[in-house]
Design a protein around this motif. Structure first.
Motif, PDB file in Angstrom:
ATOM      1  N   VAL A 197     110.802  76.961   1.608  1.00  0.00           N
ATOM      2  CA  VAL A 197     112.104  77.722   1.449  1.00  0.00           C
ATOM      3  C   VAL A 197     112.953  77.747   0.394  1.00  0.00           C
ATOM      4  O   VAL A 197     113.158  76.808  -0.252  1.00  0.00           O
ATOM      5  N   VAL A 223     113.885  79.877   9.781  1.00  0.00           N
ATOM      6  CA  VAL A 223     114.287  80.760   8.849  1.00  0.00           C
ATOM      7  C   VAL A 223     114.165  82.148   9.046  1.00  0.00           C
ATOM      8  O   VAL A 223     114.320  82.891   7.920  1.00  0.00           O
ATOM      9  N   ALA A 243     110.211  82.676   1.822  1.00  0.00           N
ATOM     10  CA  ALA A 243     109.462  81.690   2.544  1.00  0.00           C
ATOM     11  C   ALA A 243     107.837  81.690   2.098  1.00  0.00           C
ATOM     12  O   ALA A 243     107.233  82.873   2.279  1.00  0.00           O
TER      13      ALA A 243
END
Length: 294
Positions: free
Chosen positions: A167, A239, A250
């Motif tokens: 991330v 996320v 991502a």
């Protein structure tokens, strides 16, 4: 034998006519005839006598009719009792591991409050190891942790497979694990499964990031990534909303063993409690699927 076919057969015998049964059930006559033939094939015997005035049951048909009425009555009774069963009430203590809480905490609590208003849910957010120990020592009813756990005194249900992703800030796309050699890496200060996974990746690839920063909570770590401080490894479920909003990037990790599981752990006797079904219902609503006990 399908229950719907049995209901059709009972209606045909009760009306003494395929035509009348079709009208009452809202089916075309050919469909009723086909379903009766299917039953006769399954039973390997003739169930109806056809005559100019309609139909009447054979000896085998009369037996099926008698049993069928009892079966339908029992099914209707069971359905009514289940649908009218009182909702759970009382206190439920639930542990949620810190990183998992990023993805599921709010949705789980909201679903329980909305669907089970008589249940008072108390949530403890800690490290997976602490929660597992709390469940084993009867300090918590259930806990959602990163697994599999394989604790000798506990049972566990796989809730979801968690894909781990690198991330980064939306303006800083990471294409591969090797790029961490030139980026600041953010880690949870506790030895959680996601930290261990990232460290194992870095060790295996012989990558030494220029700087490693530790954060006390997953929330503060996530905020660090959102502010562009560095890169971390987190479950995609935690996320996804930020990725969808264009706030984070991502990147799937190509290395082996890139998935971990979220599991529900509990003592064996808890499976028979009213709260087990409540949690299975809640977790299905929140995650979309709940697996078998492992």
């Amino acid at each position: 034998m399908e229950l719907s076919d049995l209901k059709i057969f009972i209606e045909v015998v009760s009306q003494g006519s395929i035509t009348k049964a079709a009208e009452r059930l809202g089916y075309v006559q050919s469909n009723i005839t086909a379903r009766i033939q299917l039953l006769e094939n399954e039973m390997s015997t003739k169930l109806l006598h056809r005559h100019p005035r309609g139909v009447s049951p054979t000896t085998a048909g009369k037996t099926l009719f008698d049993y069928g009425e009892k079966i339908i009555t029992l099914v209707d009774e069971a359905t009514k009792n289940i649908q009218n069963a009182p909702l759970p009430e009382g206190k439920l203590t639930l542990g949620i591991a810190q990183t998992i809480s990023l993805a599921y905490h709010a949705a789980i609590v909201k679903h329980i409050l909305d669907r089970y208003p008589a249940v008072h849910v108390s949530v403890m957010v800690k490290h997976s190891d602490d929660l597992i120990a709390a469940v084993a020592n009867n300090l918590l009813d259930f806990a959602l942790v990163t697994g599999p756990v394989h604790h000798p005194d506990l049972m566990e249900v796989r809730v979801a497979k968690e894909e781990v992703v690198l991330v980064s800030h939306a303006k800083e796309k990471i294409n591969d694990l090797s790029e961490l050699a030139t980026h600041t890496v953010l880690l949870h200060e506790s030895p959680c499964a996601f930290r261990k996974t990232l460290e194992s990746f870095l060790t295996a690839a012989k990558i030494n990031p220029p700087k490693v920063l530790e954060y006390g909570t997953p929330e503060s770590l996530l905020n660090g990534v959102l502010e562009g401080v560095g890169v971390s490894l987190l479950p995609l479920s935690a996320v996804r909303k930020y990725v969808d909003l264009g706030l984070l990037q991502a990147t799937p990790v190509k290395q082996a063993h890139k998935t971990l599981s979220t599991v529900l752990v509990f003592q064996r006797q808890r499976q028979a409690s009213q709260y087990f079904d409540l949690l299975v219902d809640t977790l299905k609503a929140v995650t979309g699927s709940v697996g078998e006990i492992i």
